[in-house]
Design an enzyme around this catalytic site. Structure first.
Site, mmCIF file in Angstrom:
data_model
loop_
_atom_site.group_PDB
_atom_site.id
_atom_site.type_symbol
_atom_site.label_atom_id
_atom_site.label_comp_id
_atom_site.label_asym_id
_atom_site.label_seq_id
_atom_site.Cartn_x
_atom_site.Cartn_y
_atom_site.Cartn_z
ATOM 1 N N GLU A 49 0.873 -1.172 0.000
ATOM 2 C CA GLU A 49 0.000 0.000 0.000
ATOM 3 C C GLU A 49 0.915 1.228 0.000
ATOM 4 O O GLU A 49 1.619 1.492 0.977
ATOM 5 C CB GLU A 49 -0.877 -0.033 1.249
ATOM 6 N N ASP A 60 -4.138 11.065 8.397
ATOM 7 C CA ASP A 60 -2.860 10.562 8.888
ATOM 8 C C ASP A 60 -2.416 11.257 10.167
ATOM 9 O O ASP A 60 -2.561 12.476 10.321
ATOM 10 C CB ASP A 60 -1.782 10.746 7.818
ATOM 11 N N TYR A 175 -11.350 -2.069 3.653
ATOM 12 C CA TYR A 175 -10.362 -1.696 4.668
ATOM 13 C C TYR A 175 -11.119 -1.255 5.910
ATOM 14 O O TYR A 175 -11.779 -0.225 5.903
ATOM 15 C CB TYR A 175 -9.498 -0.557 4.111
#
Length: 268
Positions: A49, A60, A175
């Protein structure tokens, strides 16, 4: 069967979870990042990834924000990211590579043109973090047209009523973000993972991977008992962070780190 499906099928046949590794492309520079990725792909990683460096990475934590900053300062551009993928694809023809990116980077270059370019470079899938499936028709159509798989996210706060929509838009794997908030290393695995995976699997036959906060071999092993794949990112990015001033050490250190983590993917 496409490369993503093959990777998960191999792992399933070996009674283990697939290991999905995240690094930011170009961190801390093009060549050092290539060495880090080579170390991953030579030491048991099933899916790579790749974070596409972006100046406003909303999902993030600090570790991956700084990785993106280092990559951008090191000269990484959108075109160089495609060259990066092409280089890895030439060396590792069987391993799936997925972009972890933000929609502005796709949209600003023209959705169809971006997806076409990504496929030509050797990419297998696209995870666009800030694009919900309800607004992804243009991207999904481009991915279908050019043979790129889509990856969408389920969060702990996602109501089950939305899962059919997410599952219908996904063609690669789902995910599951196991924690609220941003990426980063944690001391333990979120407690709700088994129940969350069971709920998601009521709505899809695609693989379900789990990420965010998984940073130790025992974490990998705990999640592998329930998930089709386990994602580790920040713990690998920190290998680079700790060696920015000794870049020749990045490859060997990454190989040692990922070998330890991959040892946890087996199921008892």
């Amino acid at each position: 069967m496409d490369r993503i499906a093959q990777a998960f099928a191999r792992a399933q046949a070996q009674n283990r979870a697939a290991f999905v590794a995240y690094l930011c492309a170009g961190d801390p520079d093009f060549d050092s990042s290539l060495e880090a990725c080579r170390a991953l792909l030579r030491n048991g990683v099933d899916v790579l990834e790749l974070g596409v460096p972006f100046s406003d990475p909303l999902a993030d934590g600090l570790t991956n924000q700084l990785a993106a900053q280092r990559a951008l300062e090191g000269g990484m551009t959108a075109e160089r990211v495609f060259a990066f993928v092409a280089e890895l694809r030439s060396e590792f023809p069987e391993t799936p590579i997925v972009f972890y990116t933000y929609y502005n980077l796709v949209f600003s270059n023209g959705v169809d043109a971006y997806v076409k370019r990504a496929k030509e470079a050797g990419l297998d899938g696209l995870l666009t973090l800030d694009l919900p499936p309800e607004e992804a028709d243009e991207l999904s159509a481009a991915c279908q047209a050019h043979g790129l798989k889509t990856v969408f996210i389920v969060a702990p706060t996602t109501p089950e009523a939305r899962l059919p929509t997410i599952a219908a838009a996904t063609t690669g794997f789902i995910y599951y973000v196991s924690r609220e908030g941003v990426t980063g290393e944690r001391d333990s695995v979120a407690a709700n993972v088994p129940d969350a995976i069971a709920t998601i699997k009521r709505h899809t036959e695609l693989p379900v991977v789990v990420g965010f906060g998984i940073s130790r071999r025992e974490h990998v092993h705990e999640v592998a008992a329930h998930a089709d794949g386990v994602v580790v990112g920040s713990a690998l990015v920190n290998v680079i962070r700790d060696r920015v001033d000794a870049r020749a050490e990045i490859g060997p250190a990454m190989a040692a780190k990922v070998s330890d983590l991959v040892a946890g993917v087996g199921r008892d």
